[in-house]
Design a protein around this motif. Structure first.
Motif, short mmCIF file in Angstrom:
data_model
loop_
_atom_site.label_atom_id
_atom_site.label_comp_id
_atom_site.label_asym_id
_atom_site.label_seq_id
_atom_site.Cartn_x
_atom_site.Cartn_y
_atom_site.Cartn_z
N LEU A 17 13.99 -0.46 6.63
CA LEU A 17 13.45 0.88 6.76
C LEU A 17 12.69 1.30 5.50
N MET A 18 13.25 1.02 4.32
CA MET A 18 12.60 1.41 3.07
C MET A 18 11.36 0.56 2.80
N ALA A 19 11.44 -0.75 3.06
CA ALA A 19 10.29 -1.63 2.81
C ALA A 19 9.12 -1.28 3.72
N GLY A 20 9.40 -1.14 5.02
CA GLY A 20 8.33 -0.80 5.96
C GLY A 20 7.84 0.62 5.80
N ILE B 89 -3.37 -0.73 9.99
CA ILE B 89 -2.65 -1.86 9.38
C ILE B 89 -1.29 -1.42 8.88
N PHE B 90 -1.22 -0.27 8.22
CA PHE B 90 0.06 0.23 7.71
C PHE B 90 1.02 0.56 8.85
N THR B 91 0.49 1.04 9.98
CA THR B 91 1.33 1.29 11.15
C THR B 91 1.87 -0.02 11.71
N LEU B 92 1.05 -1.06 11.72
CA LEU B 92 1.50 -2.38 12.16
C LEU B 92 2.62 -2.90 11.27
N ILE B 93 2.48 -2.72 9.96
CA ILE B 93 3.52 -3.15 9.02
C ILE B 93 4.83 -2.42 9.29
N LEU B 94 4.74 -1.10 9.51
CA LEU B 94 5.93 -0.33 9.85
C LEU B 94 6.56 -0.83 11.14
N ILE C 229 10.02 3.27 -3.42
CA ILE C 229 10.66 3.19 -2.10
C ILE C 229 10.63 1.77 -1.56
N PHE C 230 9.43 1.14 -1.49
CA PHE C 230 9.40 -0.20 -0.89
C PHE C 230 10.01 -1.26 -1.80
N THR C 231 10.01 -1.03 -3.11
CA THR C 231 10.67 -1.99 -4.02
C THR C 231 12.18 -1.96 -3.83
N PHE C 232 12.75 -0.76 -3.69
CA PHE C 232 14.18 -0.68 -3.46
C PHE C 232 14.56 -1.29 -2.12
N GLY C 233 13.64 -1.22 -1.15
CA GLY C 233 13.90 -1.88 0.12
C GLY C 233 14.06 -3.38 -0.04
N GLY D 224 8.12 2.61 3.12
CA GLY D 224 7.45 2.78 1.83
C GLY D 224 6.05 2.21 1.84
N THR D 225 5.87 1.05 2.46
CA THR D 225 4.53 0.46 2.55
C THR D 225 3.62 1.31 3.41
N PHE D 226 4.15 1.86 4.50
CA PHE D 226 3.35 2.74 5.36
C PHE D 226 2.85 3.96 4.58
N LEU D 227 3.70 4.51 3.73
CA LEU D 227 3.34 5.71 2.96
C LEU D 227 2.22 5.45 1.95
N VAL D 228 2.01 4.18 1.59
CA VAL D 228 0.93 3.86 0.65
C VAL D 228 -0.40 4.38 1.17
N GLY D 229 -0.60 4.32 2.48
CA GLY D 229 -1.89 4.68 3.06
C GLY D 229 -2.18 6.16 3.14
N LEU D 230 -1.23 7.02 2.74
CA LEU D 230 -1.40 8.46 2.91
C LEU D 230 -2.06 9.14 1.72
N ASN D 231 -2.11 8.48 0.56
CA ASN D 231 -2.69 9.13 -0.61
C ASN D 231 -3.11 8.05 -1.61
N THR D 232 -4.15 8.32 -2.39
CA THR D 232 -4.66 7.32 -3.33
C THR D 232 -4.38 7.66 -4.79
N ASN D 233 -3.63 8.73 -5.04
CA ASN D 233 -3.30 9.09 -6.42
C ASN D 233 -2.36 8.06 -7.03
N ILE D 234 -2.61 7.65 -8.27
CA ILE D 234 -1.83 6.58 -8.90
C ILE D 234 -0.35 6.95 -9.02
N TRP D 235 -0.06 8.22 -9.32
CA TRP D 235 1.33 8.61 -9.48
C TRP D 235 2.04 8.67 -8.13
N TYR D 236 1.31 9.03 -7.09
CA TYR D 236 1.88 8.95 -5.74
C TYR D 236 2.17 7.49 -5.38
#
Length: 417
Positions: A303-306, A385-390, A327-331, A308-320
């Motif tokens: 759940l965390m890996a998929g 693509i991020f939806t497919l990963i999720l 999230i995906f690393t802890f997964g 967290g990776t999906f959330l990558v596509g929602l914003n391009t700010n480096i701190w985000y």
């Protein structure tokens, strides 16, 4: 659990593999880029699907041999093969020889790995398996912090020197195994007489058929494949997405001064942050989740890996991006030691090497399927693509649920008896 109380075998492994993995992260992230420059992206993409198939063969062979001739001889052979292939890579004047050497390095590592993991399972007390595997994961990920940053310089400008260094380190590790490491394989009381190795290996290969008829193990492999497709995107689709869709931006700003990084450097920072999280938190996380049921850990990981990776596509700010990297690393982090301890406890003692070798099937098929995201990215938008990963992660959760429904109904390590 303190390292100074470990068996000598485990200490040698920890130091040797830790040193090698620091060098590994200096060349591995750039192999695809190197072959893309040599052969073109389309040919390189097809070529990179081949090494996992050879690695699968190497893992199955290594697992079978480690139960027949012992852990130590197989580890020696795997280390020696990697040494020779690194030297060949360093001496090569042809891109095709480079590619063959790269495959050879993968085969050597694949043969070595089941025997090495079986040795840990042979020597580690069951209650300490998770922590010991987590310690090895920490050592193996220390290089992931600085490796990619240094590799960007050394692999492209001092590639021969880097490859020779890898060859020398592996040779030193081979010598250490030969001089210091002792055999750990349990005595097989079920064998009354020595049979020819060809006959014995045929029996070992038949054993793999029995393993894959094990419903629990089969669900475990399928669930792992879908889970790993999401986890592996850090080395596949994420660099493509970040470099092409995340703009260069200021990492720090102070009054009128700012530290600006390019899209490529954004990915380098994300990758380095991922490695830093592993080094700092793999042991604490293993302890935090030490009393969790394996079912819950596997599901949380997917759940965390998929997610967290999906959330990558929602914003391009480096701190985000740093936030979702957590999230995906802890997964991935919570999954690694539990996976190894699950197989170590589930596998029958006399077939432990075979199970360790067959366990690598999920990584091999995962590596074969995971690049589909890069291939599809030419036609599908990033959020698709991020939806497919999720989706892959959600399918893995379903199979983990099925796995532990059957697992409760059967005794632990019940097959091949």
């Amino acid at each position: 659990m303190k390292i100074r109380y470990w068996d000598t075998n485990l200490k040698v492994r920890l130091i040797g593999e830790g040193l090698f993995n620091m060098l590994f992260w200096m060349y591995f992230p750039f192999i695809t880029v190197y072959f893309s420059g040599a052969f073109g992206k389309s040919i390189a993409g097809m070529l990179m699907t081949v090494p996992p198939l050879f690695s699968l063969w190497g893992s199955l062979l290594g697992g079978a041999l480690s139960d027949r001739v012992g852990r130590r001889p197989v580890m020696l052979f795997g280390a020696l093969l990697q040494t020779i292939m690194f030297a060949l890579f360093a001496l090569s004047g042809s891109h095709w020889i480079d590619y063959i050497a790269f495959i050879g390095i993968g085969i050597g590592g694949a043969i070595y790995r089941p025997a090495s993991q079986s040795m840990v399972a042979d020597l580690a007390p069951p209650k300490e398996l998770r922590e010991i595997f987590a310690t090895f994961t920490t050592a193996n990920n220390i290089g992931a912090i600085l490796g990619p940053l240094l590799g960007a310089i050394f692999f492209f400008h001092y590639r021969q020197e880097l490859l020779w260094t890898c060859a020398v380190v592996m040779l030193g590790y081979f010598i250490a195994i030969y001089l210091i490491v002792h055999e750990s394989m349990p005595i097989r009381v079920d064998i009354q007489e020595k049979r020819p190795i060809s006959t014995e290996l045929k029996e070992q290969w038949k054993g793999y058929g029995i393993i894959f008829r094990d419903k629990i193990f089969l669900f475990y492999i399928i669930a792992g494949i879908f889970s790993l497709v999401a986890i592996m995107q850090l080395d596949l689709y994420l660099p493509v997405y970040i470099i092409n869709h995340v703009p260069g931006q200021a990492l720090f700003t102070w009054n009128h001064w700012s530290f600006h990084i390019s899209s490529t450097e954004v990915f380098g920072w994300v990758l380095g942050f991922n490695g830093l999280l592993f080094v700092l938190f793999i042991l604490p996380v293993t302890k935090w989740f030490g009393n969790w049921k394996e079912r819950n850990v596997f599901i949380l990981s997917s759940l965390m890996a998929g997610g967290g990776t999906f959330l990558v596509g929602l914003n391009t700010n480096i701190w985000y991006l740093f936030f979702v990297t957590i999230i995906f690393t802890f997964g991935e982090m919570v999954r690694s030691p539990v996976t190894q301890s699950f197989i170590s406890r589930y596998a029958p003692e006399h077939a432990r090497g075979q199970y360790m070798g067959a366990d690598s099937l999920q990584y091999t098929i995962g590596k074969f399927l995971a690049p589909i995201t890069v291939f599809l990215s030419s036609w599908i938008a990033p959020m698709g693509i991020f939806t497919l990963i999720l989706g892959f992660s959600l399918v893995s959760i379903l199979f983990y649920h099925l796995l532990f429904r059957f697992y409760k109904e059967q005794p632990l390590a019940s097959k091949l008896n």
